[in-house]
Scaffold this active site. Structure first.
Site, short mmCIF file in Angstrom:
data_model
loop_
_atom_site.label_atom_id
_atom_site.label_comp_id
_atom_site.label_asym_id
_atom_site.label_seq_id
_atom_site.Cartn_x
_atom_site.Cartn_y
_atom_site.Cartn_z
N CYS A 80 -44.34 -69.12 4.35
CA CYS A 80 -46.24 -69.59 4.64
C CYS A 80 -46.30 -68.15 4.07
CB CYS A 80 -45.89 -69.48 6.55
SG CYS A 80 -47.17 -69.74 6.69
N HIS A 178 -42.31 -71.69 9.69
CA HIS A 178 -41.67 -70.67 10.23
C HIS A 178 -40.33 -70.44 11.02
CE1 HIS A 178 -46.03 -67.53 9.39
NE2 HIS A 178 -46.12 -68.91 10.18
N GLU A 180 -38.29 -68.59 11.10
CA GLU A 180 -37.35 -67.48 11.92
C GLU A 180 -38.11 -67.01 13.44
OE1 GLU A 180 -39.86 -68.16 9.63
OE2 GLU A 180 -41.66 -66.61 9.36
#
Ligand code: GLN
Length: 199
Positions: A80, A178, A180
């Site tokens: 991002c 994302h 993560e």
């Protein structure tokens, strides 16, 4: 082989990347200064706010050192805002915003528009088996891909269908989404494999 992957820790979702990298067997360390950068094999540029990270990179005297490492072939992964930082060209940047560059793409900041500012969708990403749940938060998309870069994934349906959201160029990987924040570590696994293959 143990690889040490730094996570640029000036702003953004640093802890989530450290978790994901650790889960796939890398040694993950936060990077806030040049001496810490010197000690890593690779660097993750987290999601957050690219304009803030750009300013902080310069305030912490890290902008040029990171750029020099990237030009020297250090593997890097940007999610991002991190994708924006690794892009050679940015549309919708604020005045004075710079990028570290390295990936021959043009990205558009906050590209998905107000109605779909934040959304989730399943994606096929080359190099990852099975579908990946993509979480997009005021995300950029890749508007143009130069000859040196390879598209790894696109949005498949909805108003943004066809938009490029994952690209690789050599040891540099960027995603609009994302991974993560999802607990799915396969994109980090792909990156750590790229790091291992590069060293
Ligand atoms: N819109 C942010 C930027 O321009 C990126 C958002 C994110 O990283 N979730 O940097």
């Amino acid at each position: 082989m143990t690889v040490t992957v730094g996570v640029l820790a000036l702003q953004g979702d640093v802890r989530e990347h450290v978790h994901a990298l650790t889960a796939v067997g890398a040694t993950a360390v936060p990077v806030r200064r040049e001496s810490e950068l010197d000690a890593v094999d690779a660097l993750v540029l987290p999601g957050g706010e690219s304009t803030t990270m750009d300013k902080l990179l310069r305030a912490f005297d890290l902008f040029e050192p990171v750029r020099t490492r990237l030009r020297g072939g250090m593997p890097a992964y940007g999610s991002c805002a991190g994708m924006i930082l690794l892009a050679d060209r940015v549309l919708g940047s604020i005045e004075g915003q710079q990028t570290l560059g390295g990936v021959d793409v043009t990205v558009r900041r906050n590209a998905f528009g107000r109605q779909v500012e934040s959304f989730e969708t399943d994606l096929d990403i080359e190099g990852v088996d099975g579908s990946v749940h993509g979480v997009f938060i005021r995300a950029p998309w890749v508007e143009e891909v130069g000859p040196a870069a390879t598209v790894l994934g696109r949005v498949e349906s909805g108003p943004a269908a066809g938009r490029i959201v994952a690209v690789r160029q050599g040891a540099l990987l960027v995603t609009s989404f994302h991974p993560e924040v999802t607990g799915d570590t396969r994109v980090h696994q792909l990156f750590v494999q790229i790091v291992r293959d590069t060293l």
